[in-house]
Structures are given as C-alpha cells and as structure tokens.
Write an enzyme that holds these catalytic residues in place. Structure first.
Site, mmCIF file in Angstrom:
data_model
loop_
_atom_site.group_PDB
_atom_site.id
_atom_site.type_symbol
_atom_site.label_atom_id
_atom_site.label_comp_id
_atom_site.label_asym_id
_atom_site.label_seq_id
_atom_site.Cartn_x
_atom_site.Cartn_y
_atom_site.Cartn_z
ATOM 1 N N ARG A 54 0.836 -1.206 0.000
ATOM 2 C CA ARG A 54 0.000 0.000 0.000
ATOM 3 C C ARG A 54 0.869 1.253 0.000
ATOM 4 O O ARG A 54 0.532 2.269 -0.596
ATOM 5 C CB ARG A 54 -0.969 -0.012 1.198
ATOM 6 C CG ARG A 54 -1.762 1.274 1.356
ATOM 7 C CD ARG A 54 -3.041 1.136 2.175
ATOM 8 N NE ARG A 54 -2.920 0.223 3.303
ATOM 9 C CZ ARG A 54 -2.224 0.462 4.424
ATOM 10 N NH1 ARG A 54 -1.592 1.600 4.584
ATOM 11 N NH2 ARG A 54 -2.164 -0.443 5.385
ATOM 12 N N TYR A 107 -17.762 16.464 -14.588
ATOM 13 C CA TYR A 107 -18.093 15.039 -14.565
ATOM 14 C C TYR A 107 -19.064 14.780 -13.406
ATOM 15 O O TYR A 107 -18.836 15.235 -12.274
ATOM 16 C CB TYR A 107 -16.799 14.236 -14.375
ATOM 17 C CG TYR A 107 -17.020 12.759 -14.287
ATOM 18 C CD1 TYR A 107 -17.380 12.023 -15.410
ATOM 19 C CD2 TYR A 107 -16.875 12.089 -13.083
ATOM 20 C CE1 TYR A 107 -17.584 10.659 -15.333
ATOM 21 C CE2 TYR A 107 -17.070 10.720 -12.992
ATOM 22 C CZ TYR A 107 -17.431 10.014 -14.127
ATOM 23 O OH TYR A 107 -17.635 8.672 -14.044
ATOM 24 N N ASP A 179 -9.058 18.754 -14.546
ATOM 25 C CA ASP A 179 -9.303 17.364 -14.922
ATOM 26 C C ASP A 179 -8.980 17.250 -16.412
ATOM 27 O O ASP A 179 -9.699 17.773 -17.253
ATOM 28 C CB ASP A 179 -10.766 17.005 -14.633
ATOM 29 C CG ASP A 179 -11.081 15.542 -14.940
ATOM 30 O OD1 ASP A 179 -10.401 14.956 -15.800
ATOM 31 O OD2 ASP A 179 -12.029 15.001 -14.336
ATOM 32 N N LYS A 204 -9.664 6.091 -18.970
ATOM 33 C CA LYS A 204 -10.059 6.573 -20.282
ATOM 34 C C LYS A 204 -8.869 6.529 -21.257
ATOM 35 O O LYS A 204 -8.394 5.463 -21.542
ATOM 36 C CB LYS A 204 -10.666 7.966 -20.133
ATOM 37 C CG LYS A 204 -11.663 8.093 -18.937
ATOM 38 C CD LYS A 204 -12.916 7.269 -19.092
ATOM 39 C CE LYS A 204 -13.766 7.175 -17.818
ATOM 40 N NZ LYS A 204 -14.069 8.434 -17.142
HETATM 41 C C1 LIG Z 1 -14.519 8.864 -15.845
HETATM 42 C C2 LIG Z 1 -14.158 10.217 -15.393
HETATM 43 C C3 LIG Z 1 -13.845 10.488 -14.058
HETATM 44 C C4 LIG Z 1 -13.925 9.427 -12.969
HETATM 45 O O1 LIG Z 1 -12.995 8.420 -13.162
HETATM 46 P P1 LIG Z 1 -13.217 6.891 -12.711
HETATM 47 O O2 LIG Z 1 -11.981 6.219 -13.185
HETATM 48 O O3 LIG Z 1 -14.464 6.408 -13.368
HETATM 49 O O4 LIG Z 1 -13.364 6.900 -11.233
HETATM 50 C C5 LIG Z 1 -13.472 11.781 -13.725
HETATM 51 N N1 LIG Z 1 -13.433 12.765 -14.647
HETATM 52 C C6 LIG Z 1 -13.743 12.543 -15.936
HETATM 53 C C7 LIG Z 1 -13.681 13.668 -16.910
HETATM 54 C C8 LIG Z 1 -14.119 11.272 -16.358
HETATM 55 O O5 LIG Z 1 -14.450 11.067 -17.634
#
Ligand SMILES: *Cc1c(COP(=O)(O)O)cnc(C)c1O
Length: 390
Positions: A54, A107, A179, A204
């Site tokens: 961890r 998001y 983000d 993503k």
């Molecule tokens: C999917 C997403 C998140 C969250 O990420 P997870 O891996 O699903 O927890 C945050 N911001 C954006 C822009 C996203 O597309």
C-alpha cells in the site's frame, strides 16, 4: 535512459520514463511486481524503500514516474480510480468550512463526490460556467480554496482558458485543479499553462483499451504532494500492480492513439455539421465551435470526444444511440473502440434535475480507432433510420 527524461520528446517519455528494463534479467518490459510485501535485510532494513504494497510498489512507482513525465510535473500519484484520486486530493487539501468552485458541466461523479461526500463533511461548493471568468470571480468567497475545471468539458465540450483561470485562482490564493481526462497530456498539458494539479481518470485515454479502472494526480508543489501522498497511503485507494502495468502499457501508445482519435473525430464532426438532422455538433475542432480558437492555442489536436444535439429531439437521440452497430452503446470513453452514450440517462443520470443535467436531445460519441469509412457508414445508417422511424 534517465528516469524522468525531462528533455526528451513526448512519445519518447511515454515509452521510456519510469519504464527502465529489468536490470536482473534484461527483460525489456519491467516485470509486474505482483507482491504485497517486501523482505527486509534486518529489522527496518528496507530494499530501495519498499516495505508494504500500500505504501509503495515498483510497478505503481514506474507508472507514477511515467505519468509525471507526460504532464511535465515533479510528482505523479496513481490510484484505484479517477474518483479515488479526486477524493485523496480533496481530502488532502480541504478542511470542513472550505469552499470549492466547480464547473456547471463537471463530470457527474466529481459533482456527486463534492456535493454528497464533501458536503456532509462541511465543504460547500458553487457551480458556475468556468469558461466565463466573471462568474468564476464572483463565485469566489473568503472560504474558497479550490477552482476545479474540465476542459474540454463533458459532454458539451466547452473550452476554458486554463492560463487565465490559473491567474484568477492564484490572485485569490486558490489551488487550480484541471481534470485533463478528455484531452490527455498528448494534447494538453495544464501544468505548463499554470494549473497546480492535474487529475486523470486513467480508465479513459491513458489506459486506452477499456480494460482497467484507474486514476492519477500530477503536480509540482511539494507541500500538496506530501499531503496527498499521505492520503494515498493512509486511506489506501492505491492502484493494484496489474492495473498499474496495464495503464503503463496503454500510455506507451498514447501519442499515436490521440492522433488517430482526433482525425476520426474530426471526420465524424464534419459529417454531422452538414446534416439537417443535427442541430449542434459540439466538437472544438470545428471552426463553428465557440471555443475553437482558444482550443487551438492550448491543445495540439482536438481529441476524440464529440457530442450531438438532434433536431428531432429526445426520440431521435435515443433511436440513434440504439441504432449504431460499430459504435457500441456503453458508458465510458477513451478506448480503442467507438462508443455511443445517452448522457441524460447514462453517464449523467446522477445529475438529472440539477444544474448539471444534460439536455434530452444530446448524445455523446467516443470516437475510436476503427477504419474511418466504417465509422462514417455506421453513423450515416444510424441517423438515417433514427430520423425515419416514428
Ligand atoms: C470517468 C471520469 C472520471 C472518474 O474516473 P473513474 O476512473 O471512473 O473513477 C473523472 N473525470 C472525468 C472527466 C471522467 O471522464
């Protein structure tokens, strides 16, 4: 190869930073350290600082170095999901009574985290149009600690001027968080534009193959890093070795993938821009997009995400989403395969009825890496049948 490779090109860093060959065997690809704990030479005698998984794992460390190099930051931190990364960041930098300014098209999961989890902890928030700096400025209170922005935003692809937002935030002493999930560091590097922290859902584009959930933070500030690193260790939402490996593998092809994602999305956007069945195409690569000129200054390409508002309203939007064959109906984005999503009831269902609700005539496309002729034929057939059916 130096570990961080500061002066190398982007694609070179993506392949080599934090990804040195294994010195024991010469294996070109570093092994997956699928181990929860590490043998000590004597009590407290750690080998290369490794003690318990961890707190640190070489596979995860390699990914963190790789991600930091891509965003041009000093510190990278890898988590079990994008939301786990966001949670660790906010828990590290906020305290009850603090206030966050967040975009009106953030998001949905980020909004839910700030609204429900941090709200219950005593953190307040304001929802504003982040691309309008006046409204950002007027939302800032003496309690504000964080400006949180996504650009391009989800799903309406709004573009915010990161450098200007960073100036506004810094003049008020705030931490500016971007983000960068939609653009990826291949197209946009927010730290170089003045942002303090970059957030990713590595699920993503960075992972890129729809086979792993993960999240990351990249930043320069040592003090913020210490707080968030402690959260990562103390709350424990770390990425597992296999997940870190899959993400590192995906990252190595990010540069070429983003080129093709952007080319394919541009072609699809241009197709719909000419189509009477579509009212608005939300894609920053189109000159008609209000953020096009700004996007061209802070992004090197326009990415693989686009949204459409149909003239025929909700009925046509739903039918279109259910009629494509190559574009599969699923949440998420950024993978090799093309996906179609109906935000109002899928990705953005959690914000229905709030300021973040998405209009019912909108669908979002994550344009994948398939042959563009097949993608164009698919959307052409789908919109034909969606408009015709009654
Ligand atoms: C999917 C997403 C998140 C969250 O990420 P997870 O891996 O699903 O927890 C945050 N911001 C954006 C822009 C996203 O597309």
């Amino acid at each position: 190869m130096g570990k961080k490779m500061k002066n190398s090109g982007f694609a070179t860093r993506a392949i080599h930073a934090g990804q040195d060959f294994d010195p024991t065997t010469g294996a070109v690809i570093p092994p997956i350290y699928q181990s929860s704990t590490f043998v000590q030479t004597h009590v407290g005698g750690l080998r290369n600082g490794y003690e318990y998984g961890r707190g640190g794992n070489p596979t995860r460390d390699g990914l963190e170095t790789q991600l930091a190099a891509l965003e041009g930051g000093s510190h990278g931190l890898s988590f079990a999901s994008g939301l786990a990364a966001e949670d660790a960041l906010l828990r590290g930098i906020l305290k009850p009574g603090d206030h966050v300014v967040i975009g009106n098209d953030a998001y949905g999961g980020t909004y839910r985290l700030i609204n429900k989890i941090f709200g219950a902890w005593g953190v307040t928030h304001s929802v504003v149009d982040m691309s309008n700096l006046r409204s950002v400025q007027s939302a800032i209170t003496p309690e504000t600690r964080v400006l949180w922005v996504e650009t391009p935003s989800n799903p309406l692809m709004k573009i915010t001027d990161i450098a200007e937002l960073a100036e506004v935030g810094h003049s008020a002493g705030l931490i500016v968080v971007v983000d960068n999930t939609f653009a990826s560091p291949a197209l946009q590097q927010p730290l170089s534009l003045g942002a303090d922290v970059v957030v990713h859902s590595t699920t993503k584009y960075l992972g890129g193959h729809s086979d792993v959930i993960g999240g990351a933070l990249v930043l320069n500030d040592d003090e913020i890093h210490d707080k968030v690193r402690f959260m990562q260790f103390a709350a424990g939402a770390v990425s597992a070795p296999m997940d870190a490996f899959l993400t590192s593998r995906g990252v190595k092809t990010l540069d070429v993938r983003m080129q093709r994602h952007s080319e394919n999305a541009q072609a699809i956007a241009e197709y719909f821009a000419e189509h009477a069945g579509v009212d608005t195409v939300y894609y920053p690569g189109l000159e008609s997009h209000p953020g096009h000129a700004l996007a061209a200054t802070q992004m090197s390409r326009f990415g693989g995400m686009l949204s459409l508002a149909f003239t025929g309203g909700e009925r046509v939007a739903r039918r279109f989403a259910e009629s494509t064959r190559v574009f599969q109906l699923a949440e998420s984005l950024g993978g090799i395969e093309s996906l179609v999503n109906y935000p109002a009831e899928m990705t953005h269902a959690s914000v229905a009825g709030t300021e973040l609700a998405v209009p019912a005539n909108v669908i979002r496309l994550s344009v994948g890496l398939e042959s563009i002729d097949d993608l164009l034929a698919d959307v052409d057939r789908a919109i034909g049948s969606a408009v015709k059916k009654r």
